[in-house]
Design a protein around this motif. Structure first.
Motif, PDB file in Angstrom:
ATOM      1  N   PRO A 119     -24.632  16.237  -0.581  1.00  0.00           N
ATOM      2  CA  PRO A 119     -24.260  15.556  -2.139  1.00  0.00           C
ATOM      3  C   PRO A 119     -24.890  16.620  -2.701  1.00  0.00           C
ATOM      4  N   GLU A 120     -26.078  17.029  -2.933  1.00  0.00           N
ATOM      5  CA  GLU A 120     -26.909  18.244  -4.192  1.00  0.00           C
ATOM      6  C   GLU A 120     -26.269  19.164  -4.310  1.00  0.00           C
ATOM      7  N   GLN A 121     -24.472  19.777  -3.440  1.00  0.00           N
ATOM      8  CA  GLN A 121     -24.317  21.234  -4.235  1.00  0.00           C
ATOM      9  C   GLN A 121     -22.912  20.396  -4.704  1.00  0.00           C
ATOM     10  N   LEU A 122     -22.862  19.053  -4.805  1.00  0.00           N
ATOM     11  CA  LEU A 122     -21.366  18.508  -5.641  1.00  0.00           C
ATOM     12  C   LEU A 122     -21.564  17.909  -6.696  1.00  0.00           C
ATOM     13  N   TRP A 123     -23.051  17.335  -7.115  1.00  0.00           N
ATOM     14  CA  TRP A 123     -23.253  16.191  -8.101  1.00  0.00           C
ATOM     15  C   TRP A 123     -23.067  17.646  -9.213  1.00  0.00           C
ATOM     16  N   PRO A 124     -23.302  18.527  -9.548  1.00  0.00           N
ATOM     17  CA  PRO A 124     -23.156  19.095 -11.168  1.00  0.00           C
ATOM     18  C   PRO A 124     -22.161  19.490 -10.737  1.00  0.00           C
ATOM     19  N   GLN A 125     -21.385  19.785  -9.770  1.00  0.00           N
ATOM     20  CA  GLN A 125     -19.808  19.976 -10.307  1.00  0.00           C
ATOM     21  C   GLN A 125     -19.148  18.452  -9.935  1.00  0.00           C
ATOM     22  N   LEU A 126     -19.312  17.304 -10.074  1.00  0.00           N
ATOM     23  CA  LEU A 126     -19.280  16.113 -10.022  1.00  0.00           C
ATOM     24  C   LEU A 126     -19.348  15.827 -11.616  1.00  0.00           C
ATOM     25  N   LEU A 127     -20.740  15.883 -12.019  1.00  0.00           N
ATOM     26  CA  LEU A 127     -20.787  16.355 -13.502  1.00  0.00           C
ATOM     27  C   LEU A 127     -20.431  16.858 -14.359  1.00  0.00           C
ATOM     28  N   GLU A 128     -19.735  18.340 -14.092  1.00  0.00           N
ATOM     29  CA  GLU A 128     -18.870  19.014 -14.829  1.00  0.00           C
ATOM     30  C   GLU A 128     -17.444  18.602 -15.430  1.00  0.00           C
ATOM     31  N   PHE A 129     -16.834  17.757 -13.676  1.00  0.00           N
ATOM     32  CA  PHE A 129     -15.420  17.039 -13.392  1.00  0.00           C
ATOM     33  C   PHE A 129     -15.576  16.262 -14.295  1.00  0.00           C
ATOM     34  N   TRP A 130     -16.526  15.086 -14.681  1.00  0.00           N
ATOM     35  CA  TRP A 130     -16.062  14.059 -15.175  1.00  0.00           C
ATOM     36  C   TRP A 130     -16.190  14.441 -17.232  1.00  0.00           C
ATOM     37  N   HIS A 131     -16.906  15.324 -17.003  1.00  0.00           N
ATOM     38  CA  HIS A 131     -17.657  16.157 -18.452  1.00  0.00           C
ATOM     39  C   HIS A 131     -15.973  16.620 -18.952  1.00  0.00           C
ATOM     40  N   GLY A 134     -13.277  14.290 -20.220  1.00  0.00           N
ATOM     41  CA  GLY A 134     -13.792  14.217 -21.659  1.00  0.00           C
ATOM     42  C   GLY A 134     -14.358  11.968 -22.081  1.00  0.00           C
ATOM     43  N   PHE A 135     -15.094  12.350 -20.870  1.00  0.00           N
ATOM     44  CA  PHE A 135     -16.325  10.640 -20.342  1.00  0.00           C
ATOM     45  C   PHE A 135     -17.395  11.652 -20.560  1.00  0.00           C
ATOM     46  N   THR A 136     -18.775  10.200 -20.693  1.00  0.00           N
ATOM     47  CA  THR A 136     -20.389  10.945 -21.072  1.00  0.00           C
ATOM     48  C   THR A 136     -19.919   9.779 -19.508  1.00  0.00           C
ATOM     49  N   VAL A 137     -21.091  10.551 -18.982  1.00  0.00           N
ATOM     50  CA  VAL A 137     -21.673   9.897 -17.563  1.00  0.00           C
ATOM     51  C   VAL A 137     -22.567   9.408 -18.176  1.00  0.00           C
ATOM     52  N   GLU A 138     -22.786   8.171 -18.012  1.00  0.00           N
ATOM     53  CA  GLU A 138     -24.028   7.003 -18.563  1.00  0.00           C
ATOM     54  C   GLU A 138     -25.025   6.917 -18.078  1.00  0.00           C
ATOM     55  N   THR A 139     -24.979   6.965 -16.452  1.00  0.00           N
ATOM     56  CA  THR A 139     -25.869   5.900 -15.621  1.00  0.00           C
ATOM     57  C   THR A 139     -25.847   7.354 -14.110  1.00  0.00           C
ATOM     58  N   GLU A 140     -26.688   7.441 -13.735  1.00  0.00           N
ATOM     59  CA  GLU A 140     -26.837   8.083 -12.725  1.00  0.00           C
ATOM     60  C   GLU A 140     -27.847   7.843 -12.074  1.00  0.00           C
ATOM     61  N   SER A 141     -27.539   7.909 -10.462  1.00  0.00           N
ATOM     62  CA  SER A 141     -28.725   6.865  -9.179  1.00  0.00           C
ATOM     63  C   SER A 141     -28.676   7.239  -7.847  1.00  0.00           C
ATOM     64  N   PRO A 142     -29.241   8.893  -8.277  1.00  0.00           N
ATOM     65  CA  PRO A 142     -29.218  10.007  -7.216  1.00  0.00           C
ATOM     66  C   PRO A 142     -29.999   9.006  -5.921  1.00  0.00           C
ATOM     67  N   GLN A 143     -30.604   8.137  -6.155  1.00  0.00           N
ATOM     68  CA  GLN A 143     -31.595   7.546  -4.924  1.00  0.00           C
ATOM     69  C   GLN A 143     -29.867   6.488  -3.605  1.00  0.00           C
ATOM     70  N   THR A 144     -29.009   5.676  -5.054  1.00  0.00           N
ATOM     71  CA  THR A 144     -28.120   4.796  -4.284  1.00  0.00           C
ATOM     72  C   THR A 144     -26.480   6.374  -4.230  1.00  0.00           C
ATOM     73  N   GLY A 145     -26.723   7.424  -4.548  1.00  0.00           N
ATOM     74  CA  GLY A 145     -25.785   8.003  -4.574  1.00  0.00           C
ATOM     75  C   GLY A 145     -24.167   8.287  -5.701  1.00  0.00           C
ATOM     76  N   GLU A 148     -22.024   6.698 -12.994  1.00  0.00           N
ATOM     77  CA  GLU A 148     -20.944   5.911 -13.928  1.00  0.00           C
ATOM     78  C   GLU A 148     -20.692   6.568 -14.968  1.00  0.00           C
ATOM     79  N   THR A 149     -19.484   6.922 -15.469  1.00  0.00           N
ATOM     80  CA  THR A 149     -18.521   7.315 -16.672  1.00  0.00           C
ATOM     81  C   THR A 149     -18.696   6.162 -17.734  1.00  0.00           C
ATOM     82  N   ASN A 150     -18.572   6.336 -19.498  1.00  0.00           N
ATOM     83  CA  ASN A 150     -18.649   5.443 -20.150  1.00  0.00           C
ATOM     84  C   ASN A 150     -17.347   4.776 -20.252  1.00  0.00           C
TER      85      ASN A 150
END
Length: 376
Positions: A119-131, A134-145, A148-150
Motif C-alpha cells: 500500500p505504501e508503494q501504491l498510495w502516491p500512484q493512486l493520488l496521481e491517478f485521481w489527479h 480530474g478529481f481532488t482527493v478530499e479525504t485520506e485515511s491511511p489508518q483505514t486504507g 475519497e474524491t470530491n
C-alpha cells in the motif's frame, strides 16, 4: 427591399435562438460513449503523499485466492499479443508495474485489482491517478486504507452537437448533466505484501421539486458498477502502460463467480471464509455510503456512521452533499460485525449499536438488507 432584409435577419436570429434553446434543453441527455471526462469540471489541486502512510496496519489473516473469478494482466498481454506497453493518448504516464504482478478478481458485480506491491508503494500512484482523472482527493485515511474524491461532473455525458462545439467555450457553464459522482478507493494489505484495490462509486442527481417544480434538490442515485469497472481499468492502464480501452474491456469481462450471500433473519450469511468476507463487507460499506471511522480486523468490527435517508428530510440531507460542515449531524454510529464460528465455512454479518448491543430497530434491518444486496 429594406423590410425584406430586416425580416430575413429577424428570422435568422429566431432560428439561432431556438436552436440554442433546444440544445440547452437537451443538455442532460446521456451521450452514448464509453468515455469519461471529469477534468473539465474542476481543476484538481496538487496532491501530497500523507506523512503517516506507514500507519497502514499489516493484516495477516487473508486467504490465498482460489483462482475463481480471476484474470491476470499477463494473460491480458498474451491475449493482445506481444506488443509493447503503450501510454494512453490522454497523457497518462507509462506504468511501472509489470503485467505479471497485477490481476483482476470479480465476485458478482464487485471487481478489484490485486497488485504485488505494498500500500505504501501504491498510495502516491493512486493520488496521481485521481489527479490525472480530474478529481481532488478530499479525504485520506491511511489508518483505514481509504481515500475519497470530491463530487465532480462527467462532462462526456453532455451531447457534442454543432451548437455545443460552436459556442461551448463561451456558454460552457450553461451546459450540465444534472449529475455528480464521487469515488472511494480502499486498499487492503495481503500477508505476502501485495495489495487489493477497490474502487466504489457514489452518485447524485438534481431533481425539480415543489408544486411548480421550481426548486432544484440533489438526491442520491444508485452506484454504477460500470463506472467502477471503467476506473479500475483506467488505473490498470496507468499502472501498466497498456491502452485504456483494452484494459477497461479486460476488467469488465473478468470471469464471474456465483453469488454467495443471503439474508437470514437478523444476519447476513456469506458463503465464504472470514478473510474474503471481511474484504467484501468493506467494499459493500463503501458502495452503500457508510463512513468507516475505524476497523478492528482481529475482532471483526467495522465502526461506521450512517445516515438513514428516510429518517431525515431530503432537503436537509442532500443539500449538504456538496460541502456543508453540518452534513454528518444526523449520522448515527453503528458496529458492523463480521464473524465466523470455529470450523465453519460461512461467515455471519450482523449490526450492533455504537455501544455493542444488537441493533433491532428498522434502521438496523435496513442496513442488513443493503449489505445483503451488495454481498450477493
Amino acid at each position: 427591399m429594406t423590410n425584406r432584409k430586416m425580416m430575413t435577419s429577424t428570422a435568422a436570429r429566431t432560428v439561432a435562438l431556438t436552436a440554442i434553446a433546444l440544445s440547452l434543453a437537451a443538455c442532460t441527455t446521456v451521450f452514448e460513449s464509453d468515455k469519461v471526462d471529469y477534468k473539465a469540471s474542476k481543476k484538481a489541486a496538487p496532491l501530497d503523499i500523507p506523512p503517516d502512510l506507514t500507519q497502514l496496519q499489516k493484516d495477516n489473516r487473508y486467504a490465498v485466492p482460489d483462482g475463481k473469478g480471476i484474470a491476470t494482466a499477463s494473460g491480458f498481454q498474451q491475449q493482445r499479443g506481444a506488443a509493447p506497453a503503450i501510454a494512453a493518448a490522454s497523457g497518462e504516464q507509462i506504468g511501472q508495474v509489470p503485467t505479471d504482478t497485477i490481476r483482476i478478481e470479480r465476485n458478482g458485480n464487485q471487481r478489484w485489482l490485486v497488485i504485488k506491491e505494498t500500500p505504501e508503494q501504491l498510495w502516491p500512484q493512486l493520488l496521481e491517478f485521481w489527479h490525472n482523472s480530474g478529481f481532488t482527493v478530499e479525504t485520506e485515511s491511511p489508518q483505514t486504507g481509504i481515500m475519497e474524491t470530491n463530487w465532480a461532473e462527467n462532462r462526456a455525458k453532455i451531447p457534442q452537437d454543432f451548437i455545443r462545439r460552436t459556442i461551448g467555450k463561451v456558454f460552457d457553464s450553461a451546459y450540465s448533466t444534472g449529475e455528480r459522482d464521487k469515488f472511494r478507493t480502499r486498499l487492503e494489505r495481503r500477508p505476502d505484501g501485495s495489495t487489493e484495490i477497490y474502487i466504489s462509486h457514489r452518485g447524485a442527481e438534481e431533481v425539480l421539486t415543489g408544486p411548480q417544480k421550481e426548486q432544484a434538490t440533489w438526491t442520491a442515485r444508485p452506484n454504477d458498477p460500470e463506472l467502477e469497472a471503467e476506473f479500475l481499468g483506467r488505473l490498470m492502464a496507468q499502472l501498466t502502460g497498456t491502452k485504456v480501452k483494452e484494459a477497461t474491456a479486460f476488467v469488465t469481462n473478468a470471469p464471474l463467480e456465483p453469488q454467495h450471500a443471503k439474508l437470514e433473519g437478523s444476519k447476513v450469511v456469506v458463503d465464504e471464509g472470514f478473510d474474503r468476507a471481511w474484504r467484501r463487507v468493506g467494499l459493500a460499506l463503501d458502495r452503500v455510503g457508510f463512513t468507516v471511522e475505524d476497523r478492528d480486523r482481529v475482532q471483526g468490527i467495522y465502526f461506521v456512521r450512517y445516515v438513514d435517508p428516510d429518517a431525515v428530510k431530503k432537503e436537509g440531507f442532500f443539500s449538504k452533499l456538496f460541502g456543508s460542515e453540518d452534513k454528518n449531524k444526523e449520522a448515527q454510529k453503528y458496529r458492523v460485525i463480521v464473524s465466523t464460528a470455529q470450523g465453519a465455512t460461512s461467515t455471519d454479518v450482523t449490526v450492533q449499536t455504537n455501544d455493542g448491543k444488537p441493533e433491532t430497530s428498522p434502521t438496523g434491518a435496513k442496513i442488513l438488507k443493503l449489505l445483503a444486496d451488495e454481498l450477493k
